[in-house]
Scaffold this motif. Structure first.
Motif, PDB file in Angstrom:
ATOM      1  N   ASN A 327       0.633  -1.396   0.248  1.00  0.00           N
ATOM      2  CA  ASN A 327      -0.027   0.048  -0.034  1.00  0.00           C
ATOM      3  C   ASN A 327       1.001   1.356   0.015  1.00  0.00           C
ATOM      4  N   GLU A 328       2.120   1.337   0.426  1.00  0.00           N
ATOM      5  CA  GLU A 328       2.768   2.460   0.626  1.00  0.00           C
ATOM      6  C   GLU A 328       3.483   2.739  -0.654  1.00  0.00           C
ATOM      7  N   ASP A 329       3.788   1.480  -1.537  1.00  0.00           N
ATOM      8  CA  ASP A 329       4.203   1.723  -2.896  1.00  0.00           C
ATOM      9  C   ASP A 329       3.314   1.942  -4.046  1.00  0.00           C
ATOM     10  N   HIS A 330       2.177   1.505  -3.930  1.00  0.00           N
ATOM     11  CA  HIS A 330       1.038   1.555  -5.040  1.00  0.00           C
ATOM     12  C   HIS A 330      -0.292   2.210  -4.563  1.00  0.00           C
ATOM     13  N   TYR A 331      -0.832   2.828  -5.285  1.00  0.00           N
ATOM     14  CA  TYR A 331      -2.218   3.368  -4.979  1.00  0.00           C
ATOM     15  C   TYR A 331      -3.201   2.393  -5.665  1.00  0.00           C
ATOM     16  N   GLY A 332      -4.164   1.857  -5.104  1.00  0.00           N
ATOM     17  CA  GLY A 332      -5.276   1.043  -5.574  1.00  0.00           C
ATOM     18  C   GLY A 332      -4.649  -0.289  -5.889  1.00  0.00           C
ATOM     19  N   LEU A 333      -4.948  -0.952  -7.147  1.00  0.00           N
ATOM     20  CA  LEU A 333      -4.501  -2.447  -7.689  1.00  0.00           C
ATOM     21  C   LEU A 333      -4.963  -3.238  -6.631  1.00  0.00           C
ATOM     22  N   ASP A 334      -5.942  -3.187  -6.159  1.00  0.00           N
ATOM     23  CA  ASP A 334      -6.625  -4.155  -5.113  1.00  0.00           C
ATOM     24  C   ASP A 334      -6.517  -5.717  -5.620  1.00  0.00           C
ATOM     25  N   LYS A 335      -6.797  -5.833  -6.725  1.00  0.00           N
ATOM     26  CA  LYS A 335      -6.936  -7.242  -7.485  1.00  0.00           C
ATOM     27  C   LYS A 335      -5.359  -7.926  -7.114  1.00  0.00           C
ATOM     28  N   VAL A 336      -4.513  -6.984  -7.365  1.00  0.00           N
ATOM     29  CA  VAL A 336      -3.148  -7.687  -7.727  1.00  0.00           C
ATOM     30  C   VAL A 336      -2.760  -7.926  -5.980  1.00  0.00           C
ATOM     31  N   LYS A 337      -2.942  -6.998  -5.424  1.00  0.00           N
ATOM     32  CA  LYS A 337      -2.582  -7.169  -3.891  1.00  0.00           C
ATOM     33  C   LYS A 337      -3.327  -8.396  -3.497  1.00  0.00           C
ATOM     34  N   LYS A 338      -4.700  -8.637  -3.536  1.00  0.00           N
ATOM     35  CA  LYS A 338      -5.314  -9.471  -2.928  1.00  0.00           C
ATOM     36  C   LYS A 338      -4.583 -10.900  -3.187  1.00  0.00           C
ATOM     37  N   ARG A 339      -3.965 -11.056  -4.776  1.00  0.00           N
ATOM     38  CA  ARG A 339      -3.629 -12.374  -5.143  1.00  0.00           C
ATOM     39  C   ARG A 339      -2.288 -12.476  -4.449  1.00  0.00           C
ATOM     40  N   ILE A 340      -1.354 -11.471  -4.262  1.00  0.00           N
ATOM     41  CA  ILE A 340      -0.110 -11.725  -3.558  1.00  0.00           C
ATOM     42  C   ILE A 340      -0.344 -12.266  -2.086  1.00  0.00           C
ATOM     43  N   LEU A 341      -1.150 -11.520  -1.577  1.00  0.00           N
ATOM     44  CA  LEU A 341      -1.484 -11.886   0.056  1.00  0.00           C
ATOM     45  C   LEU A 341      -1.933 -13.339   0.120  1.00  0.00           C
ATOM     46  N   GLU A 342      -2.690 -13.897  -0.761  1.00  0.00           N
ATOM     47  CA  GLU A 342      -3.248 -15.028  -0.937  1.00  0.00           C
ATOM     48  C   GLU A 342      -2.237 -16.092  -1.094  1.00  0.00           C
ATOM     49  N   TYR A 343      -1.350 -15.756  -2.022  1.00  0.00           N
ATOM     50  CA  TYR A 343      -0.209 -16.586  -2.176  1.00  0.00           C
ATOM     51  C   TYR A 343       0.670 -16.537  -0.959  1.00  0.00           C
ATOM     52  N   LEU A 344       1.007 -15.582  -0.285  1.00  0.00           N
ATOM     53  CA  LEU A 344       1.722 -15.757   1.151  1.00  0.00           C
ATOM     54  C   LEU A 344       1.017 -16.630   2.130  1.00  0.00           C
ATOM     55  N   ALA A 345      -0.347 -16.274   2.157  1.00  0.00           N
ATOM     56  CA  ALA A 345      -1.186 -17.196   3.312  1.00  0.00           C
ATOM     57  C   ALA A 345      -0.858 -18.552   3.015  1.00  0.00           C
ATOM     58  N   VAL A 346      -1.186 -18.904   1.584  1.00  0.00           N
ATOM     59  CA  VAL A 346      -0.767 -20.514   1.515  1.00  0.00           C
ATOM     60  C   VAL A 346       0.548 -20.955   1.710  1.00  0.00           C
ATOM     61  N   ARG A 347       1.439 -19.996   1.431  1.00  0.00           N
ATOM     62  CA  ARG A 347       2.968 -20.348   1.675  1.00  0.00           C
ATOM     63  C   ARG A 347       3.310 -20.617   2.795  1.00  0.00           C
ATOM     64  N   LYS A 348       2.744 -19.887   3.779  1.00  0.00           N
ATOM     65  CA  LYS A 348       2.805 -19.845   5.261  1.00  0.00           C
ATOM     66  C   LYS A 348       2.339 -21.257   5.775  1.00  0.00           C
ATOM     67  N   LEU A 349       1.154 -21.719   5.097  1.00  0.00           N
ATOM     68  CA  LEU A 349       0.600 -22.806   5.595  1.00  0.00           C
ATOM     69  C   LEU A 349       1.398 -24.298   4.841  1.00  0.00           C
ATOM     70  N   LYS A 350       1.872 -24.024   3.693  1.00  0.00           N
ATOM     71  CA  LYS A 350       2.316 -25.111   2.853  1.00  0.00           C
ATOM     72  C   LYS A 350       3.594 -24.669   2.480  1.00  0.00           C
ATOM     73  N   ASN A 351       4.903 -25.205   3.264  1.00  0.00           N
ATOM     74  CA  ASN A 351       6.164 -24.540   2.829  1.00  0.00           C
ATOM     75  C   ASN A 351       6.645 -24.788   1.558  1.00  0.00           C
ATOM     76  N   ASP A 352       6.318 -25.987   1.141  1.00  0.00           N
ATOM     77  CA  ASP A 352       6.946 -26.267  -0.322  1.00  0.00           C
ATOM     78  C   ASP A 352       6.121 -25.985  -1.316  1.00  0.00           C
ATOM     79  N   MET A 353       5.326 -25.046  -1.484  1.00  0.00           N
ATOM     80  CA  MET A 353       4.523 -24.443  -2.463  1.00  0.00           C
ATOM     81  C   MET A 353       5.137 -23.843  -3.643  1.00  0.00           C
ATOM     82  N   ARG A 354       4.834 -24.230  -4.800  1.00  0.00           N
ATOM     83  CA  ARG A 354       5.575 -23.556  -6.088  1.00  0.00           C
ATOM     84  C   ARG A 354       5.285 -22.287  -6.130  1.00  0.00           C
TER      85      ARG A 354
END
Length: 634
Positions: A327-354
């Motif tokens: 949010n500090e670097d980019h204004y708006g672009l909510d769809k992209v930010k949501k996708r990155i946060l979803e990836y990190l959430a799954v990565r946190k639960l599953k360590n070997d995710m591609r």
């Protein structure tokens, strides 16, 4: 004054003698040698000595590199010598023929300028208790010297004859060691041994070691001699070195091969890659460094050892922190930010995710490339970007085979090496502008790179060993998705980034663009301030774009104008309002189409799609006289 008898002569030795230092050699009693005199102090000493009794003390330096030795730089034990003859040389130096007389010990230094003068104490040989044993030592030493004469070129027939004619055992030890190519420290050790039996014992041990070195050198020479032909004589020394390494069972760590072997041991390579690298290293060790293949093989091993096969950066899995940074670097672009946060959430639960493979599609200037860098910073990963615009050669992706001159890995492997980790954020910019010609289709080569089922064993033509790209987060960018081949588009998750509406542009300008331009032009927030009306006016009347690049250029133009006013002292504070824009940017460039709408018959309004968010069109009709016929075409 001490008198001693030598060769039926009585020689008077004064209590103090001038000391002449010699380097890289040791002078023994009973030796006759020409001594090169080059130092000014030593030349003065010789000139003074021949005016007197010609008696001097010859002492070896501890370190040969010292040009002007002090008394503490010299050994304590030396040899009393007599100068027999002095020859003046053309370069100003002298050559003195001297005869060794007796060992002596430097007791105290009484003068250091212009040369060293010291009191001395003569050291006579200690006679042996068992003369028969000493004779056996001397005979054995003569036999060893005879063996060495066959291996050492510096030992001549004259040396052999001289040793054979010496009857005194103590002198045998001195002369044998004097003629041998051994270290100064070992020669000095023999000189400082006054007991004849002990001196012979030491001399035998030192000379035996020297003889073994000569024999080993002969063995090495014989081993490599068969491999040397007329055209390979320049390789002679290198072959000898290789044979020595074979004897020791190791590589020389200072050589290219030794250095490369050390790199391979430290590189933590996968097992299959390690085997290939060791095979190539073995091949490298058999090549001559001047051959063309040597450089190719060395470069290949450098690439193998410098790639981050098992080096990864640790991800920042704090979702709130990542969201804050995005949010500090980019204004708006909510769809992209949501996708990155979803990836990190799954990565946190599953360590070997591609790693995900994303494709940002949107018009120019909406922040696709900068968003990739922001994602890398927020996740704590390295960022690599390559531009694919205009790339037409498949080898740009997969690399060239090593048979080609100047071959290199493809851009993917080069980017991974630059990143220094195997899990960077890798941006493939302008993927929609990849071309194809007779050299191949780079889009087809990207199919393997961007396929999660295949990229865990990506094969570059240069490396010819698989590299795991499954941990890499690939982000492609495109302006128009239609030019991307369907098979490649199918492998990516397409995220559309629409153009900015006016309110978003105002928000971006206030939060990012204005502060950036103020800083770049040496101003501060007190010297320049943009009102909201001014920003709206710039957006509507001076730019017509989907992104914000032209908006930033217009803000930069105004900032330069304000900077000029501030620098010339005209104004210290500038508030940029709607009415001030025309002064900096000139006449209005774009007018609102809404103003052209009129309530008259014959004009109808149409709609058009543009990357900037769409537009309206005015279609006019005109009444003309006709025949009353209706003709349909099409």
């Amino acid at each position: 004054m001490i008198k001693i008898d030598r060769n039926n002569q009585t020689i008077a030795i004064p209590e103090s003698v001038p000391i002449i230092p010699v380097r890289n050699t040791v002078f023994f009693p009973h030796q006759f040698i020409p001594l090169a005199i080059g130092r000014q102090k030593s030349i003065k000493l010789v000139e003074d000595a021949i005016k007197g009794d010609s008696i001097i003390g010859v002492v070896s330096q501890k370190e040969g590199s010292v040009d002007d030795p002090a008394p503490e730089d010299l050994y304590k034990i030396g040899t009393i010598a007599r100068i027999l003859k002095v020859i003046d040389l053309p370069d100003g130096s002298k050559s003195a023929f001297i005869q060794g007389i007796n060992r002596f010990e430097v007791k105290s230094v009484i003068q250091t300028d212009p040369y060293i003068v010291a009191t001395n104490e003569l050291k006579d040989d200690m006679q042996p208790k068992d003369p028969l044993k000493v004779e056996a030592f001397a005979t054995n030493l003569k036999n060893l010297f005879q063996q060495a004469s066959e291996l050492a070129p510096e030992i001549t027939n004259e040396h052999q004859a001289m040793i054979g004619n010496i009857q005194e055992p103590g002198i045998v030890a001195d002369v044998v060691i004097a003629f041998s190519n051994i270290s100064v420290a070992e020669k000095q050790e023999v000189l400082e041994t006054f007991d004849i039996e002990e001196r012979l014992n030491k001399a035998t041990y030192i000379f035996n070691k020297y003889l073994q070195t000569l024999e080993l050198g002969k063995k090495i020479q014989n081993e490599v001699q068969d491999e040397i032909s007329r055209s390979q004589r320049e390789m002679y020394l290198r072959q000898q070195l290789k044979a020595i390494q074979k004897e020791l069972g190791e590589y020389d760590e200072t050589s290219d091969v030794g250095e490369m072997k050390k790199k391979l041991d430290e590189a933590d390579l996968p097992e299959d890659v390690q085997k290939v690298a060791e095979k190539e290293l073995d091949r490298l060790s058999r090549m001559h460094p001047a051959s063309a293949e040597y450089t190719v093989s060395r470069s290949y091993l450098d690439w193998i050892t410098e790639l981050p096969w098992n080096k990864s950066t640790e991800d920042n899995l704090n979702i709130e922190d990542v969201q804050k940074r995005l949010n500090e670097d980019h204004y708006g672009l909510d769809k992209v930010k949501k996708r990155i946060l979803e990836y990190l959430a799954v990565r946190k639960l599953k360590n070997d995710m591609r790693g995900p493979i994303l494709c940002f599609v949107g018009p120019p200037g909406v922040g696709k490339t900068s968003l990739g860098r922001s994602i890398a910073d927020a996740m704590g990963r390295k960022f690599v970007r390559i531009s694919l615009g205009g790339v037409r050669d498949e080898a740009e992706i997969r690399g060239h085979r090593r048979t080609y001159i100047g071959a290199l890995p493809g851009r993917i492997i080069q980017g991974i090496k630059r990143a220094g980790s195997n899990n960077p954020v890798f941006m493939l910019d302008e993927i929609d502008k990849v071309g194809a010609d007779f050299r191949g289709d780079p889009s087809a080569a990207l199919l393997e790179v961007l396929d999660p089922e295949q990229n865990n064993s990506f094969s570059d033509h240069y490396l010819e060993v698989p590299f795991d790209l499954s941990k890499v987060m690939f982000i492609a960018t495109a302006n128009i998705p239609d030019t991307i081949i369907p098979a490649l588009k199918d492998r990516m998750e397409v995220i559309e980034i629409p153009s900015y509406v006016e309110e978003e542009k105002v928000g971006i300008a206030k939060k990012f663009l204005v502060p950036k331009q103020i800083k770049e032009h040496g101003l501060d927030s007190e010297q320049i301030h943009f009102t909201d009306d001014a920003l709206h006016n710039i957006i509507n009347s001076y730019t017509r774009e989907a992104g914000v690049r032209n908006l930033e250029r217009q803000i930069a133009t105004i900032s330069r104008g304000v900077a000029r006013d501030v620098a010339s002292g005209k104004k210290d504070q500038n508030t940029i309002d709607k009415e001030d824009i025309e002064k900096f940017l000139g006449p209005i460039k774009f007018y609102s189409d809404v103003a052209e709408r009129i309530d008259e018959p014959g004009i109808v309004t149409g709609l058009a799609w543009t990357p900037m968010g769409g537009d309206i069109l005015f279609i006019e009709t005109s009444k003309m006289p006709g025949k009353g016929n209706l003709i349909l075409t099409g």
